[in-house]
Every structure is written in structure tokens, then in C-alpha cells.
Design a protein around this motif. Structure first.
Motif, PDB file in Angstrom:
ATOM      1  N   ARG A  95       0.779  -1.222  -0.011  1.00  0.00           N
ATOM      2  CA  ARG A  95       0.053   0.073   0.077  1.00  0.00           C
ATOM      3  C   ARG A  95       0.882   1.270   0.071  1.00  0.00           C
ATOM      4  N   ARG A  96       1.830   1.316   0.975  1.00  0.00           N
ATOM      5  CA  ARG A  96       2.791   2.662   0.977  1.00  0.00           C
ATOM      6  C   ARG A  96       3.433   2.610  -0.180  1.00  0.00           C
ATOM      7  N   ALA A  97       3.894   1.543  -0.852  1.00  0.00           N
ATOM      8  CA  ALA A  97       4.674   1.623  -2.358  1.00  0.00           C
ATOM      9  C   ALA A  97       3.779   2.332  -3.333  1.00  0.00           C
ATOM     10  N   LEU A  98       2.464   1.708  -3.514  1.00  0.00           N
ATOM     11  CA  LEU A  98       1.405   2.469  -4.311  1.00  0.00           C
ATOM     12  C   LEU A  98       1.226   3.711  -4.179  1.00  0.00           C
ATOM     13  N   LEU A  99       1.145   4.225  -2.961  1.00  0.00           N
ATOM     14  CA  LEU A  99       0.829   5.534  -2.448  1.00  0.00           C
ATOM     15  C   LEU A  99       2.055   6.345  -2.831  1.00  0.00           C
ATOM     16  N   SER A 100       3.358   6.054  -2.488  1.00  0.00           N
ATOM     17  CA  SER A 100       4.446   6.567  -2.771  1.00  0.00           C
ATOM     18  C   SER A 100       4.653   6.891  -4.380  1.00  0.00           C
ATOM     19  N   ARG A 101       4.474   5.995  -5.019  1.00  0.00           N
ATOM     20  CA  ARG A 101       4.381   6.133  -6.666  1.00  0.00           C
ATOM     21  C   ARG A 101       3.563   7.250  -7.236  1.00  0.00           C
ATOM     22  N   CYS A 102       2.357   7.506  -6.622  1.00  0.00           N
ATOM     23  CA  CYS A 102       1.477   8.548  -6.770  1.00  0.00           C
ATOM     24  C   CYS A 102       1.958   9.933  -5.915  1.00  0.00           C
ATOM     25  N   GLY A 103       2.835   9.838  -5.245  1.00  0.00           N
ATOM     26  CA  GLY A 103       3.450  11.177  -4.226  1.00  0.00           C
ATOM     27  C   GLY A 103       2.737  11.339  -3.192  1.00  0.00           C
ATOM     28  N   THR A 104       1.825  10.774  -2.751  1.00  0.00           N
ATOM     29  CA  THR A 104       1.096  11.143  -1.415  1.00  0.00           C
ATOM     30  C   THR A 104       1.717  10.664  -0.358  1.00  0.00           C
ATOM     31  N   THR A 105       2.651   9.734  -0.380  1.00  0.00           N
ATOM     32  CA  THR A 105       3.399   9.345   1.052  1.00  0.00           C
ATOM     33  C   THR A 105       4.936   8.988   0.583  1.00  0.00           C
TER      34      THR A 105
ATOM     35  N   ARG B  33      -7.502   7.696  -3.719  1.00  0.00           N
ATOM     36  CA  ARG B  33      -7.009   8.712  -3.108  1.00  0.00           C
ATOM     37  C   ARG B  33      -7.998   9.413  -1.961  1.00  0.00           C
ATOM     38  N   ASN B  34      -9.167   8.787  -1.862  1.00  0.00           N
ATOM     39  CA  ASN B  34      -9.968   9.154  -0.841  1.00  0.00           C
ATOM     40  C   ASN B  34      -9.549   8.349   0.486  1.00  0.00           C
ATOM     41  N   GLU B  35      -9.118   8.906   1.350  1.00  0.00           N
ATOM     42  CA  GLU B  35      -8.336   8.371   2.754  1.00  0.00           C
ATOM     43  C   GLU B  35      -9.361   7.484   3.550  1.00  0.00           C
TER      44      GLU B  35
ATOM     45  N   ARG C  88      -7.634   5.512 -20.381  1.00  0.00           N
ATOM     46  CA  ARG C  88      -6.866   5.653 -21.599  1.00  0.00           C
ATOM     47  C   ARG C  88      -5.552   6.090 -20.946  1.00  0.00           C
ATOM     48  N   ASN C  89      -5.448   7.526 -20.344  1.00  0.00           N
ATOM     49  CA  ASN C  89      -4.185   8.002 -20.090  1.00  0.00           C
ATOM     50  C   ASN C  89      -3.937   7.621 -18.579  1.00  0.00           C
ATOM     51  N   ASN C  90      -4.318   6.625 -18.157  1.00  0.00           N
ATOM     52  CA  ASN C  90      -3.994   6.268 -16.532  1.00  0.00           C
ATOM     53  C   ASN C  90      -3.717   7.382 -15.696  1.00  0.00           C
ATOM     54  N   SER C  91      -5.115   8.256 -15.730  1.00  0.00           N
ATOM     55  CA  SER C  91      -5.120   9.522 -15.092  1.00  0.00           C
ATOM     56  C   SER C  91      -6.113   9.133 -13.660  1.00  0.00           C
ATOM     57  N   GLY C  92      -6.832   7.967 -13.534  1.00  0.00           N
ATOM     58  CA  GLY C  92      -7.782   8.051 -12.521  1.00  0.00           C
ATOM     59  C   GLY C  92      -7.063   8.019 -11.259  1.00  0.00           C
ATOM     60  N   VAL C  93      -7.930   8.450 -10.118  1.00  0.00           N
ATOM     61  CA  VAL C  93      -7.517   8.623  -8.766  1.00  0.00           C
ATOM     62  C   VAL C  93      -8.429   7.922  -7.675  1.00  0.00           C
ATOM     63  N   TRP C  94      -9.766   7.758  -8.207  1.00  0.00           N
ATOM     64  CA  TRP C  94     -10.768   7.260  -7.261  1.00  0.00           C
ATOM     65  C   TRP C  94     -11.118   5.919  -7.869  1.00  0.00           C
ATOM     66  N   HIS C  95     -11.339   4.680  -6.832  1.00  0.00           N
ATOM     67  CA  HIS C  95     -11.879   3.631  -7.305  1.00  0.00           C
ATOM     68  C   HIS C  95     -13.407   3.779  -7.793  1.00  0.00           C
ATOM     69  N   SER C  96     -14.168   4.670  -7.374  1.00  0.00           N
ATOM     70  CA  SER C  96     -15.465   4.794  -7.911  1.00  0.00           C
ATOM     71  C   SER C  96     -15.677   6.514  -7.948  1.00  0.00           C
ATOM     72  N   THR C  97     -15.743   6.852  -9.216  1.00  0.00           N
ATOM     73  CA  THR C  97     -15.904   8.272  -9.631  1.00  0.00           C
ATOM     74  C   THR C  97     -17.400   8.839  -9.007  1.00  0.00           C
TER      75      THR C  97
ATOM     76  N   GLY D  89     -19.054   7.546  -6.566  1.00  0.00           N
ATOM     77  CA  GLY D  89     -18.822   7.466  -5.078  1.00  0.00           C
ATOM     78  C   GLY D  89     -17.840   8.501  -4.407  1.00  0.00           C
ATOM     79  N   CYS D  90     -16.504   7.918  -4.637  1.00  0.00           N
ATOM     80  CA  CYS D  90     -15.397   8.756  -3.687  1.00  0.00           C
ATOM     81  C   CYS D  90     -15.001  10.161  -4.652  1.00  0.00           C
ATOM     82  N   GLY D  91     -15.304  10.019  -6.101  1.00  0.00           N
ATOM     83  CA  GLY D  91     -14.966  11.188  -6.622  1.00  0.00           C
ATOM     84  C   GLY D  91     -16.024  12.393  -6.566  1.00  0.00           C
ATOM     85  N   ASN D  92     -17.209  12.028  -6.317  1.00  0.00           N
ATOM     86  CA  ASN D  92     -18.301  12.853  -6.223  1.00  0.00           C
ATOM     87  C   ASN D  92     -18.331  13.467  -4.876  1.00  0.00           C
TER      88      ASN D  92
END
Length: 210
Positions: free
Chosen positions: A85-95, A153-155, A166-175, A177-180
Motif C-alpha cells: 500500500r505504501r509503495a503504491l501511494l509513494s508512486r503517486c506522490g502521496t506518501t 485517493r479518498n483516505e 486511457r491515459n492512466n489518470s484515475g485517482v478514485w476507485h469509484s468516480t 462514489g469517492c470522486g463525487n
């Protein structure tokens, strides 16, 4: 066959064997759907792995494996889950991330007569499962799929999901739910900021030190 931990949160399943990595990440409870930690006790962990491994075997064309977990395996598996989990978050720059070395895990690599190279996890309990999970992560890295496995990204959620944009830009597991929910919170913060009255000139002058 299904991924039992992942289907609790209904994100899109990862293709192939990478689903095993996603599923161990999703054994953690989500604040969005407060369910039990599937690695909290032996009974829950055994029930999870007894479904996840046949799914993994089917998706990868391997022979089904029967793995027996004990209480001693669970702390190691929870540690692996947190490191992933920490490795994936680190890749996104959040930890911040750090290198984790797994010297107690073995992987058998075979070169066949037709020049095919295959890998097989070895060991028992947490060692076997750790080898299988890291092997799938390595294979996904070579195919480019690894970069699409992310943590929401929703903690309050933190669900592991596969980004199919297509461009691998998603940050929410559910747009929806979490995105809204995130957009609604941001909108409320902006409205509160706009609603705060600015101090009148006379008030500002009275507050200045003499």
C-alpha cells in the motif's frame, strides 16, 4: 471464480494474476464500507485464501494450490499488505516510500525446452503467498500493468483499484462514489471561503499596532 476481498468494494477487477496483489490489498477494511479485516484472524484469512488461490490459478493457467495459514503467518501478511500500500501511494506522490527486502521468500525459475521461462512460488504459509504476490507484481511491471494498480485517493476508502482510463489518470476507485464525495467537499470549502466577510477598513486599522 471471484476475488473475494476485492468484490466487497465493487471496483473493477485487475486482469490476470495481478488480481492476487489487488485482493491482498483489499483484505484491509475500508472506511467507506466498514467490514472486517480479512487478515485479522486465522479463520477469516483461511476463508479468503481458499477462494482467492483457485481464482489466481484459473486466471494464470496454473495448478490449484492449497495453502494453510496459521496465526504466525498473519503479522507477516499484514506487513506485506502495508508495504504494498505504501509503495503504491509513494508512486503517486502521496506518501514517502522505502525499499523492502524479502530475503526469506523463494521463487523457482524454470527454463523449458521450448525456451519458455516460468516461475513458481515456494515455501509454506506467508512465505509462499509473499513470493506469489511479488512475482505477480514483477510480471505486471514488465507488461506495463503495474502502473495501473492504485490506491483510491479518498483516505476514507483506500481501496486498491485498477485504472482503466486511457491515459492512466484515475485517482478514485469509484468516480460516482469517492470522486463525487471529494468534489462535494471541495465545493463546500470554496463556498465557505467565499462566504467569509472581509474586515471593514476601520476594523483593520483598529487592529494595527500603534
Amino acid at each position: 471464480m471471484t476475488w473475494p476481498a476485492t468484490e466487497r468494494y465493487f471496483p473493477t477487477a485487475v486482469p490476470g494474476g495481478l488480481g492476487l496483489v489487488q485482493d491482498i490489498l483489499n483484505t484491509a477494511p475500508s472506511c467507506g464500507v466498514p467490514e472486517a479485516d480479512l487478515l485479522d484472524d486465522v479463520a477469516a484469512a483461511q476463508e479468503w485464501i481458499s477462494v482467492a488461490l483457485p481464482t489466481w490459478a484459473e486466471r494464470t493457467g496454473r495448478t490449484a494450490v492449497r495453502l494453510t495459514l496459521t496465526a504466525e503467518d498473519l503479522p507477516k501478511l499484514r506487513q506485506l499488505r502495508e508495504q504494498l500500500r505504501r509503495a503504491l501511494l509513494s508512486r503517486c506522490g502521496t506518501t514517502s516510500g522505502e525499499t523492502a527486502r524479502f530475503t526469506s521468500c523463494a521463487l523457482q525459475v524454470s527454463l523449458h525446452g521450448d525456451a519458455a521461462v516460468t516461475t513458481e512460488p515456494e515455501g509454506e504459509g506467508w512465505r509462499w503467498l509473499t513470493s506469489a504476490v511479488l512475482c505477480e507484481a514483477l510480471l505486471a511491471q514488465t507488461t506495463g500493468e503495474w502502473r495501473r494498480l492504485k490506491i483510491c485517493r479518498n483516505e476514507r476508502c483506500a481501496t486498491a483499484f485498477y485504472d482503466r482510463s486511457r491515459n492512466n489518470s484515475g485517482v478514485w476507485h469509484s468516480t460516482r462514489g469517492c470522486g463525487n464525495a471529494a468534489n462535494l467537499r471541495a465545493s463546500r470549502q470554496r463556498r465557505r471561503a467565499y462566504a467569509e466577510p472581509e474586515p471593514a477598513p476601520d476594523d483593520a486599522q483598529r487592529k494595527e499596532p500603534h
